[in-house]
Design an enzyme around this catalytic site. Structure first.
Site, PDB file in Angstrom:
ATOM      1  N   SER A  54      56.549  -4.654  47.680  1.00 13.49           N
ATOM      2  CA  SER A  54      57.066  -3.502  46.946  1.00 13.49           C
ATOM      3  C   SER A  54      56.418  -2.196  47.381  1.00 13.49           C
ATOM      4  O   SER A  54      57.038  -1.141  47.304  1.00 13.49           O
ATOM      5  CB  SER A  54      56.845  -3.705  45.448  1.00 13.49           C
ATOM      6  OG  SER A  54      55.483  -3.969  45.175  1.00 13.49           O
ATOM      7  N   ALA A 109      54.377  -1.814  50.510  1.00 13.84           N
ATOM      8  CA  ALA A 109      54.228  -1.639  51.954  1.00 13.84           C
ATOM      9  C   ALA A 109      54.727  -2.886  52.673  1.00 13.84           C
ATOM     10  O   ALA A 109      55.060  -3.893  52.042  1.00 13.84           O
ATOM     11  CB  ALA A 109      52.762  -1.377  52.303  1.00 13.84           C
ATOM     12  N   GLN A 110      54.787  -2.794  54.003  1.00 14.87           N
ATOM     13  CA  GLN A 110      55.091  -3.972  54.804  1.00 14.87           C
ATOM     14  C   GLN A 110      54.060  -4.099  55.921  1.00 14.87           C
ATOM     15  O   GLN A 110      53.379  -3.136  56.277  1.00 14.87           O
ATOM     16  CB  GLN A 110      56.507  -3.924  55.357  1.00 14.87           C
ATOM     17  CG  GLN A 110      56.794  -2.862  56.392  1.00 14.87           C
ATOM     18  CD  GLN A 110      58.277  -2.845  56.783  1.00 14.87           C
ATOM     19  OE1 GLN A 110      59.148  -3.220  56.008  1.00 14.87           O
ATOM     20  NE2 GLN A 110      58.572  -2.398  57.994  1.00 14.87           N
ATOM     21  N   VAL A 111      53.944  -5.310  56.472  1.00 14.11           N
ATOM     22  CA  VAL A 111      52.885  -5.620  57.434  1.00 14.11           C
ATOM     23  C   VAL A 111      53.496  -5.962  58.792  1.00 14.11           C
ATOM     24  O   VAL A 111      54.488  -6.689  58.880  1.00 14.11           O
ATOM     25  CB  VAL A 111      52.016  -6.795  56.935  1.00 14.11           C
ATOM     26  CG1 VAL A 111      50.966  -7.167  57.971  1.00 14.11           C
ATOM     27  CG2 VAL A 111      51.335  -6.420  55.617  1.00 14.11           C
ATOM     28  N   LYS A 148      49.447  -2.273  58.155  1.00 17.08           N
ATOM     29  CA  LYS A 148      50.159  -2.140  56.882  1.00 17.08           C
ATOM     30  C   LYS A 148      50.705  -0.723  56.777  1.00 17.08           C
ATOM     31  O   LYS A 148      49.949   0.250  56.898  1.00 17.08           O
ATOM     32  CB  LYS A 148      49.191  -2.438  55.730  1.00 17.08           C
ATOM     33  CG  LYS A 148      49.828  -2.539  54.360  1.00 17.08           C
ATOM     34  CD  LYS A 148      48.782  -2.991  53.340  1.00 17.08           C
ATOM     35  CE  LYS A 148      49.381  -3.220  51.966  1.00 17.08           C
ATOM     36  NZ  LYS A 148      48.356  -3.723  51.011  1.00 17.08           N
ATOM     37  N   ASP A 167      44.002  -9.623  43.076  1.00 11.23           N
ATOM     38  CA  ASP A 167      45.321 -10.133  43.462  1.00 11.23           C
ATOM     39  C   ASP A 167      45.140 -11.377  44.329  1.00 11.23           C
ATOM     40  O   ASP A 167      45.668 -11.469  45.436  1.00 11.23           O
ATOM     41  CB  ASP A 167      46.096  -9.047  44.213  1.00 11.23           C
ATOM     42  CG  ASP A 167      47.593  -9.325  44.273  1.00 11.23           C
ATOM     43  OD1 ASP A 167      48.069 -10.167  43.489  1.00 11.23           O
ATOM     44  OD2 ASP A 167      48.291  -8.699  45.094  1.00 11.23           O
TER      45      ASP A 167
END
Length: 522
Positions: free
Chosen positions: A133, A135-137, A155, A290
């Site tokens: 939701s 960021a993307q890697v 990231k 997390d």
């Protein structure tokens, strides 16, 4: 720009989407605010029928509503007292997966952060490997000074995600304020404080430099540990919207077959997960909040590696002492001391009986000790705990929400590795060490030394405080000698504000009158 009308329209749209997927019908009726029952019955009429499971439909609804609602859902998984145990369980299964954004957008973000094109920052950069939701890697490679290449994890923040969260948080605040005004239970649960906690957590995640700092701090705290580590940060390739760390070669913690094939001891890993979390929370007051299996790897040396430090928890000394004494009370079955700790921390109003609260704590704790570890239901345990908190007027403690959520997740991860894991026996050495270190003679001496240090610092600033007080007294005397006069501009501004207030009051009265008329007619 967020407006009251916009907030209500967005909340209405969210309500329709959740009703359509059958989410609202799964909320415990006992948790509904007074007078809202007809609205929830109406929600059943628009519910879509289908073969999908409740968790799948919940995930679909939140994904449609966007990243803010995905984060809210994950956060509410910690609050069965707000949404009910069944819905909280479904939210625990929610995966933070969103469609990836285009590579060109990621390249533009990297170029904006480093003032040079992607090819000048990384030797290579793959397409997105995982999208969440926030960021993307991607996987990248960088050239070392000696000409060798090394792999890195890159990231990249989602485009426009900050504006989306800002607008949606306005809606969440409005709903929370309405809930607190409409219901005493809403005030006890401190719904606005819940949104405050979510807002702070999201704000920290929006600046990837803060995640890099969290990784660095956690690495410094754990550098002497032989069974836990975090990836190193590449500070030269890290900015507000881009984070670069070392690439972790390891097996994900939820890949049991892969772990066995690599020769790892699964029960031992379960103990490492539990004890690492408790050690960081108690010893350092700073923990990874997390710790789901997707963020945990085991490297070839058998060390637990935690990634994605966007959500971190902090505990002050008071909260750490509370946690340690509560856990130690459960471990030793000292229910009276456990109850006294709640009162000393101010978590239970003083008009209640310590003995009565100890009796309630015993009702929670005794089943833990009378059953095998693999037969303990954390969901039922939490349900009973929340019933007890309501009975004794305990308000929600926002500073403990992340801790509570992480404890549940960590126990679940550890028990997947070892279904027979006894949480209390596993926790005992870590908790006992903290108790001996901080509440024993050495800890008492440190408290005395800290007290003398604080007194010395106060004495150093005493002359300045006295002088400042004298200046303030002189200024007040001069200002009030002939009475307090307000400037014409101030009086005019007050008049305008009063006029606005009267207009809104008139509108509110008409709305209330209309609602009353509707109730009388229908």
């Amino acid at each position: 720009m967020a407006t009251p009308l916009g907030d209500f329209l967005r909340l209405a749209h969210a309500g329709f989407v959740l009703a359509r997927e059958g989410v609202l019908s799964r909320i415990d009726p006992d948790l509904l605010p007074p007078g809202s029952e007809p609205l929830f019955r109406l929600a059943r009429l628009v519910e879509r029928r289908g073969p999908a499971s409740s968790a799948e439909r919940l995930g679909a609804a939140l994904s449609r509503l966007g990243p803010s609602y995905v984060k809210l859902g994950q956060f509410l998984a910690t609050r069965p007292d707000v949404v009910g145990p069944q819905l909280a369980h479904d939210l625990e299964l929610l995966q933070d997966r969103m469609p990836p954004f285009p590579q060109a957008v990621a390249d533009a973000t990297i170029a904006r952060n480093f003032d040079r094109p992607t090819g000048a920052v990384y030797a290579t950069l793959s397409g997105p490997l995982a999208a969440a939701s926030i960021a993307q890697v991607h996987q990248g490679t960088v050239l070392g000074a000696d000409g060798t290449t090394r792999r890195v994890a890159v990231k990249v923040l989602r485009p426009d995600v900050q504006r989306r969260f800002r607008v949606d948080l306005s809606s969440f605040y409005r709903a929370a304020r309405l809930g607190e005004r409409a219901s005493p239970e809403g005030r006890r649960l401190r719904l606005v404080a819940v949104v405050d906690t979510l807002a702070r957590s999201v704000a920290m995640e929006m600046d990837l430099r803060l995640e890099a700092a969290a990784l660095s701090e956690l690495a410094q705290n754990t550098e002497a540990e032989e069974d836990f580590r975090v990836p190193a940060v590449d500070w030269d390739r890290t900015g507000r919207e881009v984070l670069t760390t070392e690439w972790i070669d390891g097996v994900k913690l939820n890949d049991a077959e892969g772990l066995r094939a690599a020769g790892h001891d699964l029960p031992a890993l379960g103990r490492i997960v539990m004890q690492s979390f408790l050690r960081h929370a108690l010893r350092d007051g700073f923990f990874h909040a997390d710790m789901h299996p997707g963020n945990l790897f085991v490297d070839p040396q058998g060390r637990l590696v935690a990634v994605d430090c966007g959500i971190m928890g902090r505990l002050g000394h008071k909260e750490r002492r509370f946690l340690a004494e509560i856990l130690y009370g459960f471990i030793t079955r000292d229910w009276l001391r456990t109850a006294q700790v709640h009162f000393e921390a101010g978590y239970v109003p003083p008009h209640h009986s310590v003995e009565d609260f100890a009796q309630a704590i015993r009702a929670i704790g005794e089943p833990i000790h009378s059953r095998p570890a693999d037969q303990i239901s954390m969901a039922k345990l939490l349900t009973l705990l929340f019933e007890v908190t309501a009975l004794f007027d305990m308000k929600t403690r926002p500073e403990l929400l992340l801790l509570q959520k992480t404890m549940v997740v960590v126990e679940g991860v550890a028990r997947n590795l070892d279904p027979r894991l006894d949480m209390w026996k596993t926790a005992e050495p870590v908790v006992r060490t903290w108790i001996e270190r901080n509440l024993g003679p050495a800890g008492r001496l440190e408290e005395v030394a800290d007290g003398f240090g604080a007194l010395g610092r106060s004495l150093q600033t005493l002359p300045e405080l006295i002088a400042q007080g004298q200046r303030i007294a002189t200024q007040l005397d001069a200002a009030t000698r002939d009475g307090i006069a307000l400037a014409p501009e101030t009086m005019e501004a007050i008049g305008r504000a009063e006029g606005r207030g009267n207009r809104w009051m008139t509108i509110a009265l008409w709305v209330i009158a209309g609602l009353l008329a509707g109730h009388l007619l229908f």
